[in-house]
Design a protein around this motif. Structure first.
Motif, PDB file in Angstrom:
ATOM      1  N   ASP A   1       6.537  -1.254  -9.212  1.00 44.81           N
ATOM      2  CA  ASP A   1       6.306  -1.849 -10.516  1.00 44.81           C
ATOM      3  C   ASP A   1       4.946  -1.367 -10.994  1.00 44.81           C
ATOM      4  OD1 ASP A   1       4.247  -3.517  -9.518  1.00 44.81           O
ATOM      5  OD2 ASP A   1       5.690  -5.051  -8.972  1.00 44.81           O
ATOM      6  N   GLU A   2       4.500  -1.863 -12.143  1.00 42.97           N
ATOM      7  CA  GLU A   2       3.278  -1.348 -12.752  1.00 42.97           C
ATOM      8  C   GLU A   2       2.013  -1.658 -11.973  1.00 42.97           C
ATOM      9  OE1 GLU A   2       2.750   0.753 -15.429  1.00 42.97           O
ATOM     10  OE2 GLU A   2       4.851   1.035 -14.978  1.00 42.97           O
ATOM     11  N   THR A   3       2.023  -2.672 -11.129  1.00 43.99           N
ATOM     12  CA  THR A   3       0.796  -3.044 -10.426  1.00 43.99           C
ATOM     13  C   THR A   3       0.877  -2.751  -8.940  1.00 43.99           C
ATOM     14  OG1 THR A   3       1.565  -5.303 -10.203  1.00 43.99           O
ATOM     15  CG2 THR A   3       0.144  -4.824 -12.079  1.00 43.99           C
ATOM     16  N   THR A   4       1.874  -2.008  -8.527  1.00 46.79           N
ATOM     17  CA  THR A   4       2.007  -1.667  -7.122  1.00 46.79           C
ATOM     18  C   THR A   4       1.926  -0.154  -6.960  1.00 46.79           C
ATOM     19  OG1 THR A   4       3.405  -3.589  -6.713  1.00 46.79           O
ATOM     20  CG2 THR A   4       3.459  -1.847  -5.064  1.00 46.79           C
ATOM     21  N   PHE A   5       1.083   0.272  -6.043  1.00 47.44           N
ATOM     22  CA  PHE A   5       0.924   1.684  -5.750  1.00 47.44           C
ATOM     23  C   PHE A   5       1.302   1.893  -4.299  1.00 47.44           C
ATOM     24  CE2 PHE A   5      -2.144   0.375  -8.869  1.00 47.44           C
ATOM     25  CZ  PHE A   5      -1.984   1.303  -9.881  1.00 47.44           C
ATOM     26  N   ARG A   6       2.132   2.868  -4.038  1.00 51.86           N
ATOM     27  CA  ARG A   6       2.522   3.167  -2.666  1.00 51.86           C
ATOM     28  C   ARG A   6       2.044   4.555  -2.301  1.00 51.86           C
ATOM     29  NH1 ARG A   6       6.119  -0.061  -4.715  1.00 51.86           N
ATOM     30  NH2 ARG A   6       6.681  -1.890  -3.509  1.00 51.86           N
ATOM     31  N   PHE A   7       1.364   4.654  -1.186  1.00 52.19           N
ATOM     32  CA  PHE A   7       0.875   5.932  -0.716  1.00 52.19           C
ATOM     33  C   PHE A   7       1.340   6.139   0.709  1.00 52.19           C
ATOM     34  CE2 PHE A   7      -2.375   4.770  -3.839  1.00 52.19           C
ATOM     35  CZ  PHE A   7      -2.300   5.879  -4.666  1.00 52.19           C
ATOM     36  N   VAL A   8       1.987   7.256   0.935  1.00 48.88           N
ATOM     37  CA  VAL A   8       2.286   7.649   2.305  1.00 48.88           C
ATOM     38  C   VAL A   8       1.004   8.243   2.858  1.00 48.88           C
ATOM     39  CG1 VAL A   8       3.683   9.124   3.782  1.00 48.88           C
ATOM     40  CG2 VAL A   8       4.709   8.038   1.771  1.00 48.88           C
ATOM     41  N   VAL A   9       0.483   7.643   3.911  1.00 51.55           N
ATOM     42  CA  VAL A   9      -0.845   8.023   4.398  1.00 51.55           C
ATOM     43  C   VAL A   9      -0.822   8.978   5.577  1.00 51.55           C
ATOM     44  CG1 VAL A   9      -1.979   5.963   3.512  1.00 51.55           C
ATOM     45  CG2 VAL A   9      -1.005   5.934   5.816  1.00 51.55           C
ATOM     46  N   ASP A  10       0.360   9.364   6.033  1.00 53.29           N
ATOM     47  CA  ASP A  10       0.419  10.358   7.105  1.00 53.29           C
ATOM     48  C   ASP A  10      -0.277  11.627   6.610  1.00 53.29           C
ATOM     49  OD1 ASP A  10       1.952   8.576   8.598  1.00 53.29           O
ATOM     50  OD2 ASP A  10       3.825   9.355   7.782  1.00 53.29           O
ATOM     51  N   ASP A  11      -1.157  12.164   7.423  1.00 53.71           N
ATOM     52  CA  ASP A  11      -1.891  13.398   7.122  1.00 53.71           C
ATOM     53  C   ASP A  11      -2.886  13.259   5.966  1.00 53.71           C
ATOM     54  OD1 ASP A  11      -0.496  14.757   9.146  1.00 53.71           O
ATOM     55  OD2 ASP A  11       1.153  15.142   7.754  1.00 53.71           O
ATOM     56  N   LEU A  12      -3.200  12.030   5.515  1.00 54.42           N
ATOM     57  CA  LEU A  12      -4.226  11.831   4.498  1.00 54.42           C
ATOM     58  C   LEU A  12      -5.428  11.165   5.148  1.00 54.42           C
ATOM     59  CD1 LEU A  12      -2.419  10.391   1.333  1.00 54.42           C
ATOM     60  CD2 LEU A  12      -3.220  12.720   1.712  1.00 54.42           C
ATOM     61  N   ASN A  13      -6.628  11.574   4.719  1.00 51.33           N
ATOM     62  CA  ASN A  13      -7.801  10.853   5.182  1.00 51.33           C
ATOM     63  C   ASN A  13      -8.166   9.791   4.142  1.00 51.33           C
ATOM     64  OD1 ASN A  13      -9.510  11.984   3.153  1.00 51.33           O
ATOM     65  ND2 ASN A  13      -9.870  13.767   4.435  1.00 51.33           N
ATOM     66  N   GLU A  14      -9.125   8.941   4.472  1.00 52.36           N
ATOM     67  CA  GLU A  14      -9.468   7.825   3.588  1.00 52.36           C
ATOM     68  C   GLU A  14      -9.960   8.302   2.226  1.00 52.36           C
ATOM     69  OE1 GLU A  14     -12.159   5.820   6.195  1.00 52.36           O
ATOM     70  OE2 GLU A  14     -10.552   4.691   7.147  1.00 52.36           O
ATOM     71  N   GLU A  15     -10.713   9.392   2.206  1.00 48.44           N
ATOM     72  CA  GLU A  15     -11.224   9.927   0.937  1.00 48.44           C
ATOM     73  C   GLU A  15     -10.071  10.380   0.041  1.00 48.44           C
ATOM     74  OE1 GLU A  15     -14.150  10.747  -1.848  1.00 48.44           O
ATOM     75  OE2 GLU A  15     -14.373   9.724   0.079  1.00 48.44           O
ATOM     76  N   GLU A  16      -9.069  11.030   0.624  1.00 46.41           N
ATOM     77  CA  GLU A  16      -7.915  11.482  -0.153  1.00 46.41           C
ATOM     78  C   GLU A  16      -7.128  10.298  -0.716  1.00 46.41           C
ATOM     79  OE1 GLU A  16      -6.685  15.678   1.927  1.00 46.41           O
ATOM     80  OE2 GLU A  16      -6.342  13.833   3.065  1.00 46.41           O
TER      81      GLU A  16
ATOM     82  N   LEU B   1      -5.693   7.170  -5.469  1.00 45.80           N
ATOM     83  CA  LEU B   1      -5.626   5.862  -6.127  1.00 45.80           C
ATOM     84  C   LEU B   1      -6.457   5.865  -7.405  1.00 45.80           C
ATOM     85  CD1 LEU B   1      -4.756   2.938  -6.273  1.00 45.80           C
ATOM     86  CD2 LEU B   1      -6.657   2.364  -4.742  1.00 45.80           C
ATOM     87  N   SER B   2      -7.649   6.422  -7.376  1.00 50.98           N
ATOM     88  CA  SER B   2      -8.501   6.487  -8.573  1.00 50.98           C
ATOM     89  C   SER B   2      -7.804   7.236  -9.704  1.00 50.98           C
ATOM     90  CB  SER B   2      -9.830   7.163  -8.242  1.00 50.98           C
ATOM     91  OG  SER B   2     -10.550   6.418  -7.307  1.00 50.98           O
ATOM     92  N   GLU B   3      -7.181   8.342  -9.367  1.00 52.25           N
ATOM     93  CA  GLU B   3      -6.450   9.116 -10.375  1.00 52.25           C
ATOM     94  C   GLU B   3      -5.310   8.301 -10.975  1.00 52.25           C
ATOM     95  OE1 GLU B   3      -5.175  12.675  -8.367  1.00 52.25           O
ATOM     96  OE2 GLU B   3      -7.253  13.324  -8.023  1.00 52.25           O
ATOM     97  N   GLU B   4      -4.588   7.579 -10.123  1.00 50.68           N
ATOM     98  CA  GLU B   4      -3.460   6.773 -10.603  1.00 50.68           C
ATOM     99  C   GLU B   4      -3.950   5.614 -11.477  1.00 50.68           C
ATOM    100  OE1 GLU B   4       0.529   5.907 -11.230  1.00 50.68           O
ATOM    101  OE2 GLU B   4      -0.442   7.710 -10.465  1.00 50.68           O
ATOM    102  N   LEU B   5      -5.060   4.994 -11.099  1.00 50.54           N
ATOM    103  CA  LEU B   5      -5.629   3.918 -11.912  1.00 50.54           C
ATOM    104  C   LEU B   5      -6.044   4.428 -13.292  1.00 50.54           C
ATOM    105  CD1 LEU B   5      -7.813   2.149  -9.183  1.00 50.54           C
ATOM    106  CD2 LEU B   5      -5.746   1.229 -10.270  1.00 50.54           C
TER     107      LEU B   5
ATOM    108  N   LYS C   1      -7.373   0.191   5.338  1.00 51.66           N
ATOM    109  CA  LYS C   1      -7.228  -0.739   4.212  1.00 51.66           C
ATOM    110  C   LYS C   1      -8.570  -1.335   3.800  1.00 51.66           C
ATOM    111  CE  LYS C   1      -4.380  -3.246   6.314  1.00 51.66           C
ATOM    112  NZ  LYS C   1      -3.451  -4.039   7.042  1.00 51.66           N
ATOM    113  N   THR C   2      -9.352  -1.753   4.777  1.00 54.52           N
ATOM    114  CA  THR C   2     -10.638  -2.374   4.453  1.00 54.52           C
ATOM    115  C   THR C   2     -11.592  -1.361   3.850  1.00 54.52           C
ATOM    116  OG1 THR C   2     -10.299  -3.990   6.196  1.00 54.52           O
ATOM    117  CG2 THR C   2     -12.545  -3.722   5.397  1.00 54.52           C
ATOM    118  N   THR C   3     -11.575  -0.135   4.348  1.00 55.27           N
ATOM    119  CA  THR C   3     -12.414   0.919   3.773  1.00 55.27           C
ATOM    120  C   THR C   3     -12.031   1.154   2.319  1.00 55.27           C
ATOM    121  OG1 THR C   3     -12.684   1.950   5.930  1.00 55.27           O
ATOM    122  CG2 THR C   3     -13.120   3.336   4.008  1.00 55.27           C
ATOM    123  N   LEU C   4     -10.734   1.201   2.044  1.00 61.48           N
ATOM    124  CA  LEU C   4     -10.271   1.393   0.677  1.00 61.48           C
ATOM    125  C   LEU C   4     -10.710   0.222  -0.203  1.00 61.48           C
ATOM    126  CD1 LEU C   4      -8.670   3.002  -1.400  1.00 61.48           C
ATOM    127  CD2 LEU C   4      -6.611   1.793  -0.615  1.00 61.48           C
ATOM    128  N   GLN C   5     -10.556  -0.988   0.284  1.00 56.08           N
ATOM    129  CA  GLN C   5     -10.987  -2.166  -0.479  1.00 56.08           C
ATOM    130  C   GLN C   5     -12.477  -2.078  -0.797  1.00 56.08           C
ATOM    131  OE1 GLN C   5      -9.945  -6.414   0.481  1.00 56.08           O
ATOM    132  NE2 GLN C   5     -12.087  -6.424   1.081  1.00 56.08           N
TER     133      GLN C   5
END
Length: 169
Positions: free
Chosen positions: A139-154, A159-163, A2-6
């Motif tokens: 809702d429009e300001t909430t993004f949910r990502f299942v992070v199993d098998d994802l690295n921080e870069e992914e 998230l960038s694509e969704e934004l 989470k902190t890395t993403l922030q």
């Protein structure tokens, strides 16, 4: 994660960071006013009315002050906060654009092993939060990502694509 993403949102996409206060000990790589404001427990508890929310996680307190929210309300940039948000509507009163990114793990045990958590209490908390997140509606300001098998870069790239898709950037 989470902190890395922030940090990436702040550095690469120019988000405004909300900095919470904590009573836990500062880690080697953390900076006062950048990662957290660090206070001792007595000081934190004697001024609890300064905080919109307070949460005790194990033996440490965390809080977000009204002052920090007032500064964020004047920024024209999207706002990012790494925290467990219990009442998003309270935050929306202070900021025009609040972005909530919930990183969900369907395999809490694997997440805990990956983060080297050994505590049964931590596993219980992760399981509870994962179940709560699954139950919420998007809702429009909430993004949910299942992070199993994802690295921080992914996670950051998704998230960038969704934004961009939602025209938030």
């Amino acid at each position: 994660g989470k902190t890395t993403l922030q940090n990436r949102l702040v550095k690469d996409l120019r988000f405004h960071r909300l900095v919470a206060t904590t009573t836990r000990q500062r880690r080697k790589n953390e900076e006062e006013g950048i990662d957290y404001y660090f206070e001792n427990e007595a000081a934190f508890l004697s001024t609890k009315e300064r905080y919109l929310f307070q949460d005790q996680i194990f033996d440490n307190w965390y809080g977000l002050s009204y002052d920090i929210l007032e500064v964020a309300a004047t920024t024209k940039r999207p706002v990012v906060l790494v925290a467990k948000l219990f009442d998003l509507e309270v935050f929306r009163r202070f900021c025009d654009q609040i972005l909530v990114v919930e990183l969900i793990s369907r395999d809490v045990n694997a997440l805990a092993r990956g983060r080297k958590f050994a505590s049964a209490r931590m596993l219980e908390r992760l399981e509870m939060e994962s179940n709560e997140q699954e139950a919420k509606n998007s809702d429009e300001t909430t993004f949910r990502f299942v992070v199993d098998d994802l690295n921080e870069e992914e996670v950051f790239n998704r998230l960038s694509e969704e934004l961009s898709r939602r025209k938030i950037l």
